[in-house]
Structures are given as C-alpha cells and as structure tokens.
Scaffold this active site. Structure first.
Site, PDB file in Angstrom:
ATOM      1  CG  ASP A  14      46.061  17.459  45.676  1.00  0.00           C
ATOM      2  OD1 ASP A  14      47.332  16.356  46.332  1.00  0.00           O
ATOM      3  OD2 ASP A  14      45.035  17.416  46.276  1.00  0.00           O
ATOM      4  CG  ASN A  62      52.116  16.867  54.231  1.00  0.00           C
ATOM      5  OD1 ASN A  62      52.586  18.489  52.853  1.00  0.00           O
ATOM      6  ND2 ASN A  62      51.258  16.101  53.055  1.00  0.00           N
TER       7      ASN A  62
END
Ligand code: FPP
Length: 243
Positions: A14, A62
């Site tokens: 991340d 996503n």
C-alpha cells in the site's frame, strides 16, 4: 519460542499513491516506483530463503478505480512480467496467480499463462500474484465449487470440513502465510487471504511501498522472530506456570 525465516510471506503493498502525491507526482509514477519495489523484494525474499511470496497486486475492489488507472496497473504488470522473466529463470522462481483471473484483460491473462507455464517446474521460491483477488470472493468461489460437487452427487454436505473447504480455495497446495506485511500504516486486512491468515503474524510499517527495501524486509523478519506463535494455544509462560 522463536523461529526462523517464515516459509510464506504475504504483502499488502500500500501507499504508491501517497508516495507520489507527497512528491507532487502523478499516481502512475507511484505505481512505477511500486513495480520497482516488487522487483527488489522478489529478489530479496528469494535471497533470504522465503519459499512463498504472495503479493496483493490488484484487489477485487480495485476495479472501482478510474479506467485509466486500471489500464496503467495492467500495463505495468505485463511490463513487469516481460522484464522479470529472466530473473525468474535465473533464480528458479515459479510464478503463479490467484484471484478471479477470468476477469482480467486477455493480454494480461495470456502473459500470466505464458510466464506461469515457463516457470512451472521451479521450486526455489513461488511468487504468487493476487490479481482481481478478494478473500470473500475466494470463499464464495469455494462454496460454489463445493455446492456443484454436492449437486452432482460426488460430495455429501456432512463431508465438508475445514480440510475440504481449504482444498476448494485458489491455491490449496500452498502453506498458509506465516507473516503478513502491510506497508503505509493502515491496520486492516482489506479482504486479503481471509481464510489463510487465521493464525498469521501481522507486521504493519508506516513505510510507503515504493520505499520498502531489503532492509525493511529484514526488519520485518527480525520482528517476526520475536513473536510467539500460539495458534490459539496457551502461552509458553502460562504452560510453564501450570507445571
Ligand atoms: C497501492 O497503492 C497499491 C496497489 C493499488 C497495487 C499494487 C501495485 C503495484 C505495486 C504496482 C505494480 C504491480 C506489479 C506486480 C508489477 P495505492 O494506489 O492504493 O496507494 P494509496 O493508498 O497511497 O493511494
């Protein structure tokens, strides 16, 4: 009780976007730097004796990102696969992918299939890319597979236990992760390997993924070695005091 190098490390990579915006750069530059970090960490993990490295490269969630960013991520992935194939051969690393791979663009699937087939015999390390992956989606897919077997009369509902369910997951032959690393500070699993992480040690670092280095990985391994893995049992201290 201490232990050696984790056999299986899973990473939530991340912070590419935050790394880029902290520098006034577009997100794509952050993802490119993230892909460089992937190269570094694959080699480092292999050198450190890790047997399985699973990277959360594109989550089911996503797909909600802007189409341009999704395209950039798929292009980067294909570029990575082409550029890294020689390294995979050199280091005897097998490539695999888990997730709803059928939802990926045709060119990405072809690339994954080609590199997967070329490296299928390697046993030094397995690099698993989680793509179009969600832990809940994986459990739904497993439930559907088992239900289909029941419907066809090949499985009795009472025969479904933990072992049988685990066998219906995407990569049933791989061990559960020993260590799960998340970069960029957030303290959550974000739908990653929900079943497999039941007893996994968590290591969260504020470092943004593009800045994660071999030294950062070594720090994570050092922290892991200090952990007492109990798998739900009493601590060594409690057991000793019980006599
Ligand atoms: C998080 O950054 C990362 C991702 C969306 C996926 C990881 C992708 C890469 C590391 C690049 C390419 C991958 C491979 C395998 C070559 P973010 O955009 O969520 O960061 P933010 O939370 O700071 O916005």
């Amino acid at each position: 009780m201490t232990h050696d190098t984790p056999r299986h490390i899973a990473i939530i990579m991340d912070g590419n976007g935050r790394w880029a915006s902290a520098r006034g750069l577009p997100r794509l530059v952050g993802h490119r730097a993230g892909a460089d970090a992937v190269r570094r960490i694959v080699e480092a993990a292999c050198e450190l004796g890790v047997k399985v490295l699973t990277l959360y490269a594109f989550s089911w969630e996503n797909w909600d990102r802007p189409a341009g960013e999704i395209r950039d991520l798929m292009d980067l992935l294909e570029e990575f696969l082409v550029r890294e194939t020689p390294t995979l051969h050199k280091q005897a690393i097998r490539l695999r992918a888990i997730g709803r791979l059928e939802t990926l663009p045709e060119s990405t699937r072809a690339c994954l299939a080609r590199v997967g087939a070329e490296t299928a015999a390697y046993t030094h390390m397995t690099l698993v890319l989680a793509l179009s992956y969600g832990g809940r989606q994986e459990l739904v897919d497993a439930a559907r597979r088992l239900a289909e077997e029941v419907r066809q009369g090949r499985l009795r509902p009472e025969a479904i236990d933990e072992t049988r369910l685990a066998q219906a997951l995407y990569a049933p032959d791989l061990p559960d992760p020993d260590l799960l690393i998340r970069t960029s500070g957030e303290q959550r699993l974000s739908n990653f390997l929900l079943w497999q992480s039941s007893y996994t040690e968590l290591y969260i670092t504020p470092t943004y993924w593009p800045e994660f280095t071999k030294a950062s990985l070594e720090d994570a391994l050092a922290a892991y070695r200090q952990r007492e893995r109990r798998f739900g049992r009493a601590s060594a201290l409690a057991r000793a005091s019980r006599g």
